[in-house]
Scaffold this motif. Structure first.
Motif, mmCIF file in Angstrom:
data_model
loop_
_atom_site.group_PDB
_atom_site.id
_atom_site.type_symbol
_atom_site.label_atom_id
_atom_site.label_comp_id
_atom_site.label_asym_id
_atom_site.label_seq_id
_atom_site.Cartn_x
_atom_site.Cartn_y
_atom_site.Cartn_z
ATOM 1 N N PHE A 92 -10.845 -36.121 66.604
ATOM 2 C CA PHE A 92 -9.734 -35.878 65.640
ATOM 3 C C PHE A 92 -8.854 -37.102 66.054
ATOM 4 O O PHE A 92 -7.754 -37.379 65.249
ATOM 5 C CB PHE A 92 -9.221 -34.776 65.574
ATOM 6 N N HIS A 93 -8.866 -37.568 67.016
ATOM 7 C CA HIS A 93 -7.951 -38.737 67.446
ATOM 8 C C HIS A 93 -8.625 -40.038 67.761
ATOM 9 O O HIS A 93 -8.672 -40.463 69.031
ATOM 10 C CB HIS A 93 -7.261 -38.404 68.885
ATOM 11 N N GLY A 94 -9.234 -40.731 66.884
ATOM 12 C CA GLY A 94 -9.827 -41.800 67.054
ATOM 13 C C GLY A 94 -9.079 -43.213 66.612
ATOM 14 O O GLY A 94 -8.237 -43.213 65.910
ATOM 15 N N HIS A 95 -9.263 -44.212 67.458
ATOM 16 C CA HIS A 95 -8.797 -45.374 67.296
ATOM 17 C C HIS A 95 -9.705 -46.546 67.446
ATOM 18 O O HIS A 95 -9.734 -47.511 68.355
ATOM 19 C CB HIS A 95 -7.705 -45.603 68.426
ATOM 20 N N PRO A 96 -10.762 -46.362 66.327
ATOM 21 C CA PRO A 96 -11.908 -47.383 66.390
ATOM 22 C C PRO A 96 -11.261 -48.770 65.786
ATOM 23 O O PRO A 96 -11.939 -49.903 66.170
ATOM 24 C CB PRO A 96 -12.850 -46.775 65.344
ATOM 25 N N GLY A 184 -1.476 -39.590 59.901
ATOM 26 C CA GLY A 184 -1.461 -39.940 61.441
ATOM 27 C C GLY A 184 -1.720 -41.247 61.917
ATOM 28 O O GLY A 184 -2.598 -42.009 61.203
ATOM 29 N N GLU A 185 -1.910 -41.486 62.956
ATOM 30 C CA GLU A 185 -1.137 -40.845 63.982
ATOM 31 C C GLU A 185 0.329 -41.296 63.778
ATOM 32 O O GLU A 185 0.707 -42.571 64.090
ATOM 33 C CB GLU A 185 -1.538 -41.094 65.273
ATOM 34 N N ILE A 186 1.292 -40.311 63.889
ATOM 35 C CA ILE A 186 2.682 -40.667 63.769
ATOM 36 C C ILE A 186 2.731 -41.074 65.401
ATOM 37 O O ILE A 186 2.544 -40.278 66.274
ATOM 38 C CB ILE A 186 3.475 -39.511 63.352
ATOM 39 N N LYS A 340 -10.103 -38.035 71.368
ATOM 40 C CA LYS A 340 -10.354 -38.795 72.449
ATOM 41 C C LYS A 340 -9.331 -39.806 72.768
ATOM 42 O O LYS A 340 -8.943 -40.086 74.039
ATOM 43 C CB LYS A 340 -11.912 -39.481 72.485
ATOM 44 N N ASP A 341 -8.576 -40.167 71.675
ATOM 45 C CA ASP A 341 -7.510 -41.442 71.674
ATOM 46 C C ASP A 341 -8.436 -42.612 72.194
ATOM 47 O O ASP A 341 -9.381 -42.990 71.285
ATOM 48 C CB ASP A 341 -6.647 -40.907 72.943
ATOM 49 N N SER A 342 -7.887 -43.546 72.941
ATOM 50 C CA SER A 342 -8.632 -45.005 73.080
ATOM 51 C C SER A 342 -10.165 -44.717 72.985
ATOM 52 O O SER A 342 -10.922 -44.130 73.635
ATOM 53 C CB SER A 342 -8.024 -45.695 74.210
HETATM 54 ZN ZN LIG Z 1 -3.272 -42.157 69.510
#
Ligand SMILES: [Zn+2]
Length: 401
Positions: A92-96, A184-186, A340-342
């Motif tokens: 849910f916290h992807g930054h591809p 998002g992500e705000i 996961k974030d980064s």
């Molecule tokens: Zn993020």
């Protein structure tokens, strides 16, 4: 009982050649002889460490800096490496980021996700307008990935004032029509640094923003929001700060209190926002930066049924409290999402190992985040399924099942 304790203590002291309490250090016995006495409750002087009660000593050899001290654990215990998630996960916290714009990028991301058993990537890259449209067009053009990536819409918080909300809501509606599945992500700059046109800080609970949160509820969009940063980033950078090394490495993570709002100010504004919009679903990124105080997050979950949270980049706090975290995840299994974030494919298996195993005392992937080891929290299958995908599916319309 007390007498026995005293006797044992005295015996140990004698065996180790220590200095009895209250005596001045004499000679150079094994370890104890050069002790510098301190009072009860006093800290040892710099460069020394407490070797016996109220007695401090400096090492004979030059001490390494914390950057160079890398002790290898000699602990031998069962090891269960987990390369792929037990159940297909939604990140849910992807930054591809750049990977979504080209067929090659999408293919390489797809290969990585396959190897990890991540079924779906939610891009939380704060996109809007043409950038969002182009990205969605690119995703839809990929036979393999078209059902495995979804995109959140960004909100532009610049120039909040008369007329802002109407424009922002119209843009959000256009982005949803283009295929966005949430907001998002705000980013943390909302609250920390974004200013209003009059130069004042845009507060997270500013009423001028209310129409956008109401629109999110009406459009059934989850709002994925990152507020503040770990609380230590707002504290003095001294040698008792748990994140000293990280703060010394990365200047942009320091929030000196003469220039930034306090951690608690930001938390208060954020919680006001969550409370004032009970029909809007919020997902607080990074366990709301309360992974080091799960009882606090639990109280928020109890009080705010519209609140969810996500685990990205706080594995170091989850994995250092395996029993407490296990119980917390079981109790709030309907409120926690995997993220996961980064995007570093080699880091996901650390999450699987913490969530799925009972392994003891293993390394984390970033030394500067944590001066400690991790433990598996051994979640039951029913909880894993909710955290890995079912909760994300529940709050996000329009994601392929
Ligand atoms: Zn993020």
């Amino acid at each position: 009982m007390r007498r026995v304790f005293v006797f044992v203590g005295l015996t140990v002291s004698l065996c180790l050649g220590s200095v009895a309490v209250g005596q001045q250090p004499t000679g150079r016995g094994r370890g104890g002889g050069r002790g510098t006495p301190i009072q009860a409750g006093e800290a040892c002087p710099p460069g020394t460490t407490e070797i016996r009660p109220r007695s401090c000593m400096a090492p004979e050899l030059p001490a390494p800096s914390i950057v160079d001290y890398r002790p290898h654990s000699t602990l031998v215990t069962p090891v269960h490496m987990v390369k792929t998630a037990k159940y297909p996960a939604i990140d849910f916290h992807g930054h591809p980021q750049g990977l979504l714009g080209t067929p090659e990028g999408l293919a390489s991301m797809g290969a990585s996700l396959d190897s990890l058993n991540v079924r779906m990537m939610i891009s939380a890259d704060n996109m809007s307008g043409d950038r969002l449209k182009n990205t969605i067009t690119s995703i839809r053009g990929s036979e393999k990935m078209k059902d495995r990536v979804r995109v959140l819409a960004g909100i532009d918080f610049r120039n909040v004032g008369p007329g802002w909300a109407q424009k922002a809501v119209a843009q959000l509606e256009a982005d949803v029509a283009a295929g966005a599945v949430g907001i998002g992500e705000i980013s943390k700059s909302f609250g920390l640094s974004i200013k209003k046109p009059d130069g004042s800080r845009l507060k997270i609970d500013d009423p001028e923003l209310d129409p956008i949160w109401d629109a999110a509820a009406r459009l059934k969009l989850p709002v994925f929001i990152h507020t503040a940063d770990p609380q230590e980033f707002f504290q003095p950078i001294d040698y008792s700060n748990e994140r000293w090394l990280e703060l010394a490495l990365f200047g942009d993570r320091r929030y000196p209190q003469d220039r930034f709002p306090s951690f608690e100010t930001l938390m208060t504004e954020r919680d006001n926002l969550f409370r004032r919009h009970p029909k809007t679903t919020f997902v607080a990124a990074h366990l709301g930066w309360h992974a080091n105080d799960l009882a606090r997050l639990g109280k928020m979950f109890d009080e705010m049924p519209n609140l969810y949270s996500e685990v990205g980049a706080v594995l170091y706090d989850i994995g250092r409290q395996p029993r407490g975290a296990h119980d917390f995840f079981v109790k709030y299994q309907d409120r926690i999402l995997f993220g996961k974030d980064s995007f570093q494919p080699e880091e996901y298996p650390y999450y699987w190992r913490v969530f799925e195993t009972r392994d003891d005392y293993f390394d984390y992937y970033r030394n500067y985040h944590a001066f400690w080891k991790l433990y598996g929290i051994d979640l039951p299958d029913s909880v894993l399924k909710k955290v890995y995908y079912a909760n994300a599916e529940k709050i996000t319309r329009w994601i392929p099942r």
